[in-house]
Design a protein around this motif. Structure first.
Motif, PDB file in Angstrom:
ATOM      1  N   ALA A 117      -7.161  -1.430  40.465  1.00 19.06           N
ATOM      2  CA  ALA A 117      -6.271  -1.242  41.612  1.00 19.06           C
ATOM      3  C   ALA A 117      -4.811  -1.270  41.157  1.00 19.06           C
ATOM      4  O   ALA A 117      -3.966  -0.524  41.650  1.00 19.06           O
ATOM      5  N   MET A 118      -4.521  -2.133  40.170  1.00 18.99           N
ATOM      6  CA  MET A 118      -3.136  -2.225  39.675  1.00 18.99           C
ATOM      7  C   MET A 118      -2.828  -1.083  38.739  1.00 18.99           C
ATOM      8  O   MET A 118      -1.724  -0.597  38.631  1.00 18.99           O
ATOM      9  N   GLN A 119      -3.849  -0.713  37.991  1.00 18.82           N
ATOM     10  CA  GLN A 119      -3.658   0.185  36.866  1.00 18.82           C
ATOM     11  C   GLN A 119      -4.767   1.212  36.981  1.00 18.82           C
ATOM     12  O   GLN A 119      -5.811   1.074  36.349  1.00 18.82           O
ATOM     13  N   GLY A 120      -4.538   2.216  37.834  1.00 22.40           N
ATOM     14  CA  GLY A 120      -5.606   3.150  38.175  1.00 22.40           C
ATOM     15  C   GLY A 120      -6.286   3.779  36.983  1.00 22.40           C
ATOM     16  O   GLY A 120      -7.419   4.235  37.080  1.00 22.40           O
ATOM     17  N   PHE A 132       4.318   1.149  26.328  1.00 28.02           N
ATOM     18  CA  PHE A 132       4.421   2.402  27.093  1.00 28.02           C
ATOM     19  C   PHE A 132       4.530   2.171  28.601  1.00 28.02           C
ATOM     20  O   PHE A 132       5.091   2.992  29.306  1.00 28.02           O
ATOM     21  N   ASP A 133       3.922   1.083  29.079  1.00 27.35           N
ATOM     22  CA  ASP A 133       3.814   0.891  30.536  1.00 27.35           C
ATOM     23  C   ASP A 133       3.850  -0.616  30.831  1.00 27.35           C
ATOM     24  O   ASP A 133       2.872  -1.191  31.294  1.00 27.35           O
ATOM     25  N   PRO A 134       5.023  -1.265  30.533  1.00 25.68           N
ATOM     26  CA  PRO A 134       5.072  -2.728  30.576  1.00 25.68           C
ATOM     27  C   PRO A 134       4.660  -3.329  31.915  1.00 25.68           C
ATOM     28  O   PRO A 134       3.938  -4.327  31.966  1.00 25.68           O
ATOM     29  N   GLU A 135       5.091  -2.694  33.005  1.00 23.89           N
ATOM     30  CA  GLU A 135       4.828  -3.304  34.312  1.00 23.89           C
ATOM     31  C   GLU A 135       3.332  -3.436  34.569  1.00 23.89           C
ATOM     32  O   GLU A 135       2.816  -4.515  34.887  1.00 23.89           O
ATOM     33  N   ASN A 136       2.606  -2.331  34.416  1.00 24.74           N
ATOM     34  CA  ASN A 136       1.165  -2.358  34.680  1.00 24.74           C
ATOM     35  C   ASN A 136       0.413  -3.236  33.690  1.00 24.74           C
ATOM     36  O   ASN A 136      -0.506  -3.958  34.058  1.00 24.74           O
ATOM     37  N   VAL A 137       0.794  -3.143  32.424  1.00 21.27           N
ATOM     38  CA  VAL A 137       0.074  -3.929  31.418  1.00 21.27           C
ATOM     39  C   VAL A 137       0.294  -5.416  31.668  1.00 21.27           C
ATOM     40  O   VAL A 137      -0.651  -6.213  31.621  1.00 21.27           O
ATOM     41  N   ARG A 191       0.672  -6.409  22.134  1.00 18.38           N
ATOM     42  CA  ARG A 191       1.543  -6.487  20.958  1.00 18.38           C
ATOM     43  C   ARG A 191       2.377  -5.216  20.851  1.00 18.38           C
ATOM     44  O   ARG A 191       1.891  -4.112  21.124  1.00 18.38           O
ATOM     45  N   SER A 192       3.618  -5.419  20.421  1.00 23.73           N
ATOM     46  CA  SER A 192       4.520  -4.277  20.227  1.00 23.73           C
ATOM     47  C   SER A 192       4.070  -3.491  18.994  1.00 23.73           C
ATOM     48  O   SER A 192       3.196  -3.930  18.238  1.00 23.73           O
ATOM     49  N   HIS A 193       4.753  -2.362  18.755  1.00 22.14           N
ATOM     50  CA  HIS A 193       4.445  -1.542  17.568  1.00 22.14           C
ATOM     51  C   HIS A 193       4.628  -2.380  16.303  1.00 22.14           C
ATOM     52  O   HIS A 193       3.776  -2.381  15.411  1.00 22.14           O
ATOM     53  N   SER A 240      -2.296   2.641  26.769  1.00 25.85           N
ATOM     54  CA  SER A 240      -1.599   1.432  26.329  1.00 25.85           C
ATOM     55  C   SER A 240      -2.346   0.669  25.245  1.00 25.85           C
ATOM     56  O   SER A 240      -2.473  -0.552  25.286  1.00 25.85           O
ATOM     57  N   LEU A 241      -2.868   1.401  24.298  1.00 29.38           N
ATOM     58  CA  LEU A 241      -3.516   0.773  23.141  1.00 29.38           C
ATOM     59  C   LEU A 241      -3.027   1.514  21.908  1.00 29.38           C
ATOM     60  O   LEU A 241      -3.021   2.762  21.898  1.00 29.38           O
ATOM     61  N   TYR A 242      -2.614   0.746  20.896  1.00 25.59           N
ATOM     62  CA  TYR A 242      -2.313   1.378  19.612  1.00 25.59           C
ATOM     63  C   TYR A 242      -3.605   1.543  18.833  1.00 25.59           C
ATOM     64  O   TYR A 242      -4.526   0.711  18.946  1.00 25.59           O
ATOM     65  N   GLY A 243      -3.658   2.603  18.061  1.00 23.15           N
ATOM     66  CA  GLY A 243      -4.795   2.818  17.173  1.00 23.15           C
ATOM     67  C   GLY A 243      -4.262   3.179  15.797  1.00 23.15           C
ATOM     68  O   GLY A 243      -3.226   3.857  15.694  1.00 23.15           O
TER      69      GLY A 243
END
Ligand SMILES: C[S@@+](CC[C@H](N)C(=O)[O-])C[C@H]1O[C@@H](n2cnc3c(N)ncnc32)[C@H](O)[C@@H]1O
Length: 273
Positions: free
Chosen positions: A44-47, A197-202, A219-221, A264-267
């Motif tokens: 609901a927060m993060q469709g 990328f999307d601080p508010e939702n994360v 975690r940041s880059h 919002s995931l680094y790979g």
């Protein structure tokens, strides 16, 4: 199967578990109302939470294939393996090299309950399941050595695992111990949550997990890069995993959202030389 857990594991259905919430995002059936409730809150927060889960599976498939095809590595140690979702990592690796060996590790009893699906591989290859906590890397290495030749290169796969383990709970120590024990030519294949990328939702998602008693850290880059210190990154480096060698339109992964907006995931994949 190996490990010290009881043969019939106790499954706690009173609070959500990461493996089961993730299973719910992927449309699986191995979750309970409490997991669905948290999954629905996050969605609901993060469709696009289910898209993140699918994109993460797409990264697993693309990175596994890249490692097998481009390096000749035939052994995988996959920690935080999750509830089986086809194709599982061993199926991806064994579709390229049928003799690939994979040791799966997870600490959730529900994964143990479904481990049989992780053990059905090619006759030439081998799969094993170890019930253990990632924060016990020495025990994992000891048990993995029954199936993997640790004197030869191994791909250590920590996919969507490390955001459940905070830095002060041993995230870096476990990576250092595992990578340190592997032979030159081995690699670390990792995906992990970021708020870049999307601080508010994360951050809202993190608050919901935390309120349910589940540790979740972004975690940041640069912070993600610390896991790869001393390793040589495979192209394209540490990027949103939707941008890690995105699938072409005609490939299986193309429909999973992996080629669109950053998730919002680094790979990344890094090699030990
Ligand atoms: C989001 S799922 C990822 C599953 C799979 N790797 C994937 O990416 O599709 C995270 C998994 O990590 C496992 N996990 C979380 N903390 C763990 C720990 N300390 N030790 C071992 N497994 C852990 C959970 O039980 C869950 O199955």
């Amino acid at each position: 199967m190996t490990g010290t857990e009881p043969a019939v594991p106790r499954i706690d259905t009173s609070r959500p578990h990461p493996a089961r919430v993730y299973d719910w995002f992927l449309g699986g059936k191995d979750n309970y109302p409490v997991d669905e409730e948290l999954g629905r809150q996050i969605a609901a927060m993060q469709g696009d939470a289910p898209r993140h889960a699918r994109a993460n599976r797409g990264f697993m498939r693309r990175a596994t294939r890249a490692v097998v095809e481009e390096t000749g590595i035939r052994q995988f140690l996959d920690i935080g393996s999750g509830i089986p979702t086809e194709p599982n990592l061993h199926q991806v690796a064994q579709s390229v090299v049928p003799d690939a060996r994979v040791v799966y590790v997870d600490n959730d009893p529900i994964v143990l309950a479904h481990a049989a699906a992780l053990l059905r591989g090619t006759p030439e290859g081998m799969t094993e399941y170890v019930q253990a906590d990632a924060r016990e890397p020495e025990r994992i290495l000891e048990q993995a050595a029954a199936v993997l030749d640790l004197d030869r290169p191994v791909a250590l796969s920590l996919i969507a695992l490390l955001h459940f383990i905070a830095d002060d709970d041993g995230a870096h120590e476990l990576v250092d111990t595992l990578v340190g024990a592997l032979a030159p030519g081995s690699c670390l294949l990792l995906s992990a949550l970021t708020a870049d990328f999307d601080p508010e939702n994360v951050n809202r998602g993190i608050a919901a997990y935390t309120a349910s008693g589940v540790t979740l850290v972004a975690r940041s880059h640069a912070e993600t890069g610390r896991f790869f210190e001393g390793l040589e990154l495979m192209e394209p480096g540490i990027v949103s995993l939707s941008h890690w060698r995105p699938a072409r339109d005609d490939e299986e992964d193309a429909g999973d959202g992996s080629t669109k907006e950053p998730v919002s995931l680094y790979g990344a994949v890094g090699f030990k030389r």
